[in-house]
Scaffold this active site. Structure first.
Site, PDB file in Angstrom:
ATOM      1  N   LYS A 197      39.402  36.995 -25.616  1.00  0.00           N
ATOM      2  CA  LYS A 197      39.443  38.013 -26.644  1.00  0.00           C
ATOM      3  C   LYS A 197      38.450  37.837 -27.670  1.00  0.00           C
ATOM      4  CE  LYS A 197      40.387  41.339 -23.601  1.00  0.00           C
ATOM      5  NZ  LYS A 197      39.431  42.030 -23.119  1.00  0.00           N
ATOM      6  N   ASP A 253      35.128  43.411 -17.248  1.00  0.00           N
ATOM      7  CA  ASP A 253      36.248  43.560 -17.569  1.00  0.00           C
ATOM      8  C   ASP A 253      35.028  43.658 -19.525  1.00  0.00           C
ATOM      9  OD1 ASP A 253      38.853  44.547 -19.736  1.00  0.00           O
ATOM     10  OD2 ASP A 253      38.172  41.839 -20.809  1.00  0.00           O
TER      11      ASP A 253
END
Length: 526
Positions: A197, A253
């Protein structure tokens, strides 16, 4: 690495000499088992635990307040600043810690499957399993240029604990991004998702400068090249609905939307494992094999138990896209024809499907709404409305309106249709109604993907201003208008008014959007 501050040294030869570089999956698995970092499951995956940190630590994430970032970053509770001197001092302490390690691991590769927009990265880790994670989640280099020119370097030092008073951190854990030095510094946490992330956050800062929209979504494409995007927060069905045996997976994602089309930012998947079964999600189930990494999953006699959540409900599996049979290489696709926003509305008042205007699309993109089902916690029965700007606010260094404006421009430019699909409750709210059957949701998604809603009559939603199709093949028509499936219309009105008010309250936080977008929200004002 060569920080501009004179007190910070280059990544010295001692550290680089201690690095084992771009080891194969087999070699890393062998080292992980030998060092006792993890065990090998019956299906060949590596099983590891991450200690006290079993998820991301958003309160421990900082961006260095420096250079152009000082003016461009949307500072606040999500993007917290750290002064340059504090960063350099902590960086030097981490380097000293790494010099004392016998062996380190270095991966070099890419973020971004489009060669015009990819970012060279290198990931230096204390743990072999963190390096295996990076090898499976990012795009492996196809030549020797990765990591050498203008690369972003990720340093993961989980056994180094920060001293908050000394290091100006919030706790022992820290995730710090320096855009000027092109460094991501991670310590005090073993949760590998911080690596993934943090790189995504970097891409969310860099790509808009190249007129590329970074997106927290999944993407697939049909035989005719009809790309579709799926946005949605946890629990909305994003991974399940984008995994379609009749369509090829671009990624699950993180993606970029460039002038060339859609491209995956990653080279792998990081799927939730809670409740995973071969029957419900066969593609993910079979992707967990040799080379995959299982985080915090209980194993009995070497067999993963995906129903066991004693460690955390955030059990995860990391595996390369190559483990998915119908994935695309390179992970790219044409400009999307269809964009689907997924929400699991526990109020039971949003229609199962509605078509959005461009302004409504921008409004709901900025809102990023779903319901957190607090009913899963003992003694709590009411759902909690959750809003996450652009369906990924923790990873947005820039103001959300920047991304929303780019989305609006691309919808116009490429004539994409946008739909809001509610995978949550019908016939009443959570606790009274029922969750809409997956077979109906799949039918609605397929209708969108087949682009067969053109010309279908719609009816307006009095509370949310949405355009509801009169009919969808395979779906009972009375379910499409939520107020018709409730036993009590007055009860529906109460809940609809409550949710509309929450939308309006959340949207007051956006000060840099046009009145046209503000007016595209719920019609009901309270």
């Amino acid at each position: 690495m060569n920080p501009t501050n004179e007190s910070a040294s280059k990544m010295d030869k001692t550290i680089l000499q201690n690095c084992q570089v771009n080891l194969s999956t087999e070699a890393l698995v062998e080292i992980i088992e030998k060092r006792g970092e993890g065990t090998i499951t019956a299906n060949g995956a590596v099983s590891v635990t991450t200690g006290k940190y079993t998820g991301r630590s958003p309160k421990d994430k900082f961006i260095v307040n420096e250079g152009e970032a000082a003016e461009q970053v949307d500072w606040g509770s999500i993007n917290k600043p750290m002064d340059k001197n504090s960063f350099i001092a902590l960086y030097e302490r981490v380097l000293e810690h790494l010099r004392a390690q016998d062996t380190l691991f270095r991966f070099t590769g890419w973020a971004g499957a489009d060669t015009d927009y990819r970012l060279p990265i290198e990931v230096i880790t204390e743990f072999a399993w963190h390096n295996l994670f990076a090898r499976q989640l990012f795009i492996r280099e196809d030549n020797e240029t990765a990591g050498k020119h203008n690369a972003f370097t990720v340093i993961s030092a989980p056994t180094f604990k920060a001293n908050p008073k000394r290091d100006n951190t919030n706790s022992e854990a820290f995730i710090i991004i320096s855009f000027e030095e092109r460094i991501i510094l991670i310590g005090g946490t073993e949760y590998a998702g911080e690596i993934k992330k943090a790189v995504f956050s970097v891409m969310n800062y860099l790509l808009p400068q190249q007129e590329v929209l970074p997106m927290h979504c999944s993407a697939n494409t049909g035989a005719s090249g009809d790309t579709a995007l799926f946005f949605g927060l946890s629990g909305t069905g994003k991974t399940t609905l984008s995994a379609n045996p009749d369509r090829r997976l671009i990624g699950d994602d993180e993606h970029g939307w460039s002038p060339n089309g859609i491209f995956n930012i990653e080279g792998g998947c990081y799927a939730k494992c809670v409740g995973l079964s071969e029957e419900k999600e066969p593609q993910i189930y079979h992707a967990i094999k040799h080379g995959a990494v299982l985080e915090n999953v209980f194993c009995h006699n070497g067999m993963p138990d995906y129903s066991n959540t004693e460690r955390t409900e955030n059990t995860r599996a990391a595996y390369p896209l190559a483990h998915i049979d119908n994935s695309i290489f390179p992970s790219k696709g044409p400009h999307p024809k269809s964009i689907i926003f997924l929400t699991a509305d526990a109020f039971g008042v949003l229609p199962p499907i509605s078509k959005l205007t461009k302004e409504q699309a921008m409004y709901h993109f900025l809102s990023g709404y779903t319901s957190k089902l607090a009913g899963t916690e003992r003694g709590i029965t009411a759902p909690e409305a959750t809003f996450s700007a652009c369906f990924g606010s923790p990873f947005l260094p820039l103001a959300p309106a920047v991304y929303a404006d780019m989305l609006g421009e691309k919808i116009d430019q490429y004539d994409a249709d946008v739909y809001l699909i509610n995978t949550g409750w019908i016939k009443g709210p959570f606790g009274i109604g029922e969750r809409i059957p997956l077979v109906y949701t799949r039918a609605m998604v397929n209708t969108v993907l087949e682009q067969s809603l053109e010309g279908v009559d719609t009816v307006p939603d009095d509370y949310f201003g949405l355009h509801i199709p009169e009919s969808i093949p395979g779906v009972p028509s009375q379910l499409l208008k939520p107020w018709e499936s409730w036993e009590s219309y007055s009860s529906y009105q109460v809940k609809a008014a409550q949710l509309a008010a929450k939308f309006h309250e959340n949207f007051r936080t956006f000060t840099k959007v046009s009145e046209k977008i503000k007016n595209a929200g719920p019609v009901y004002q309270g």
